[in-house]
Design an enzyme around this catalytic site. Structure first.
Site, short mmCIF file in Angstrom:
data_model
loop_
_atom_site.label_atom_id
_atom_site.label_comp_id
_atom_site.label_asym_id
_atom_site.label_seq_id
_atom_site.Cartn_x
_atom_site.Cartn_y
_atom_site.Cartn_z
N LYS A 103 47.40 39.74 44.48
CA LYS A 103 46.42 39.48 45.54
C LYS A 103 47.19 39.08 46.80
O LYS A 103 48.26 38.47 46.73
CB LYS A 103 45.51 38.32 45.08
CG LYS A 103 44.52 37.84 46.13
CD LYS A 103 43.45 38.86 46.40
CE LYS A 103 42.49 38.39 47.51
NZ LYS A 103 41.61 39.46 47.95
N ASN B 252 32.69 44.30 49.73
CA ASN B 252 33.16 42.95 49.40
C ASN B 252 33.48 42.18 50.65
O ASN B 252 33.83 42.75 51.69
CB ASN B 252 34.40 43.00 48.48
CG ASN B 252 35.70 43.09 49.27
OD1 ASN B 252 36.24 42.08 49.72
ND2 ASN B 252 36.18 44.31 49.47
N MET C 124 35.53 39.00 50.09
CA MET C 124 36.12 37.98 49.22
C MET C 124 36.67 36.80 50.03
O MET C 124 36.57 35.65 49.61
CB MET C 124 37.24 38.58 48.37
CG MET C 124 36.83 39.80 47.53
SD MET C 124 35.47 39.48 46.42
CE MET C 124 36.27 38.45 45.21
N GLY C 125 37.29 37.12 51.16
CA GLY C 125 37.85 36.05 51.98
C GLY C 125 39.18 35.52 51.48
O GLY C 125 39.48 34.33 51.63
N LEU C 126 39.97 36.44 50.89
CA LEU C 126 41.33 36.11 50.43
C LEU C 126 41.40 34.92 49.47
O LEU C 126 42.24 34.02 49.66
CB LEU C 126 42.27 35.87 51.64
CG LEU C 126 42.53 37.07 52.54
CD1 LEU C 126 43.37 36.67 53.76
CD2 LEU C 126 43.23 38.19 51.78
N CYS D 1 42.96 42.67 56.48
CA CYS D 1 41.82 42.04 55.79
C CYS D 1 40.66 41.89 56.78
O CYS D 1 40.82 41.25 57.82
CB CYS D 1 42.19 40.68 55.22
SG CYS D 1 40.74 39.90 54.47
N LYS E 173 50.09 47.33 54.84
CA LYS E 173 48.79 47.88 54.44
C LYS E 173 47.90 47.87 55.67
O LYS E 173 47.64 46.81 56.27
CB LYS E 173 48.15 47.05 53.33
CG LYS E 173 46.85 47.67 52.83
CD LYS E 173 46.41 47.02 51.53
CE LYS E 173 45.15 47.64 50.97
NZ LYS E 173 44.75 47.01 49.71
C1 SIN Z 1 39.44 39.86 50.77
O1 SIN Z 1 40.01 39.01 50.07
O2 SIN Z 1 38.52 39.57 51.53
C2 SIN Z 1 39.86 41.28 50.69
C3 SIN Z 1 41.26 41.42 51.13
C4 SIN Z 1 41.50 42.57 52.02
O3 SIN Z 1 40.62 43.40 52.22
O4 SIN Z 1 42.60 42.67 52.54
#
Ligand code: SIN
Length: 311
Positions: free
Chosen positions: A47, A71, A73-75, A130, A164
């Site tokens: 992650k 999603n 998620m917010g890391l 992100c 990325k």
């Molecule tokens: C997330 O954790 O919000 C996703 C991470 C990402 O899209 O880089």
């Protein structure tokens, strides 16, 4: 004919299989990372780690639907110090370990990169994309900031590093980022992160489907495959195939992997399909890809890379 070879080499690192998890999918905890180690995945990708432990955004924050997933998620992650401790144990699985790093500000990136590089991952993937941290724009859309950050990270790591990137939708933006990468080179590209700030609506409930950011989130899965392929192709052409690319987006079948290879990817990462199907997805995709390659008489996945025909 012998079975097609599905291994690949990226930045001098050999991957036993050109299919691995995308950062974010089932790769936060030690248990999840070890499960990837035991699975058929060609690598273990962590992650995206931040300086501190993060719980992430409020739930619900992931929602699958017929065409893919959204999603925000917010890391959520354990913080880089924990991943630095875990990496030596993960290397016992005898496949490459890719440390994905992210930051909440520019200075976080070199701090994390310096420490994580010492922990000895095979590659470092710098997440410039992100879309889910409220108030923090995706760095990959700011070309100057991206260049500064790549230079800062490069100065403190002794591992191959890649970036990325978010999806770009205009050739001028592909060219602008390619120019950044010509001035501030990296060893590989992971293309693409989710298509940020999409909105999925449940018409029955007349509601958004995830809680953060008023329902806005990153789109993944089949619905983004065409965007991912276009970005893989654009960067493969911009560098005449000289920078290895890991294709990410819409991989749910061996044919999807084959299309990413044709566009110019050397390997692929799997997000939504992994979350929905579990770690068995890697063996299924590998078997399906082998069947596609055998039918078309390709000896290996690497023989396909970039061979897309134009009309
Ligand atoms: C997330 O954790 O919000 C996703 C991470 C990402 O899209 O880089």
């Amino acid at each position: 004919m012998t079975d097609p070879d599905l291994s690949c080499t990226i930045a001098g690192v050999r991957f036993p299989l050109c299919i691995m998890n995308a950062s974010g999918a089932l790769c936060v905890t030690r248990e999840e990372l070890e499960a990837l180690g035991r699975s058929g995945a060609g690598a273990i990708v962590t992650k995206s780690m931040t300086v501190e432990f993060r719980k992430g955004n409020p739930e619900p924050r992931y929602y699958p639907f017929s065409g893919g997933s959204i999603n925000s998620m917010g890391l959520p992650n354990l913080g880089y110090q924990t991943y630095a401790e875990l990496i030596p144990a993960l290397k016992a699985f005898k496949k490459p370990v890719i440390a994905s790093i992210a930051g909440l500000c520019e200075e976080d990136f070199p701090e994390i990169a310096r420490a994580i590089s010492k922990a000895g991952p095979d590659l470092i993937e710098v997440n410039l994309s992100c879309p889910n941290i409220p108030g923090k724009p995706q760095i990959g859309y700011d070309f100057d900031a991206s260049e500064r950050l790549i230079r800062k990270v490069r100065a403190v790591v002794d591992r191959p590093m890649g970036v990325k990137l978010p999806p770009y939708f205009d050739p001028a933006h592909h060219a602008a980022m390619a120019d950044v990468l010509k001035r501030a080179p990296v060893d590989f590209l992971s293309l693409i992160n989710s298509v940020g700030n999409a909105l999925v609506i449940d018409p029955e409930k007349e509601s958004v489907v995830i809680k953060p950011k008023g329902g806005f989130g990153g789109l993944g899965g089949s619905v983004i495959k065409a965007v991912a392929l276009a970005n893989v192709r654009a960067f493969w052409k911009a560098f005449d195939g000289r920078i290895p690319i890991i294709g990410v987006g819409g991989v749910t079948s061996g044919t999807d992997v084959f299309e990413h290879l044709l566009a110019g990817a050397s390997a692929v990462q799997v997000g939504t399909a992994l979350v929905e199907e579990g770690t068995g997805v890697f063996d299924r995709l590998a078997a399906e890809l082998r069947a596609v390659l055998a039918k078309k008489s390709y000896p290996s996945s690497s023989a396909v890379v970039g061979r897309l025909k134009e009309l």
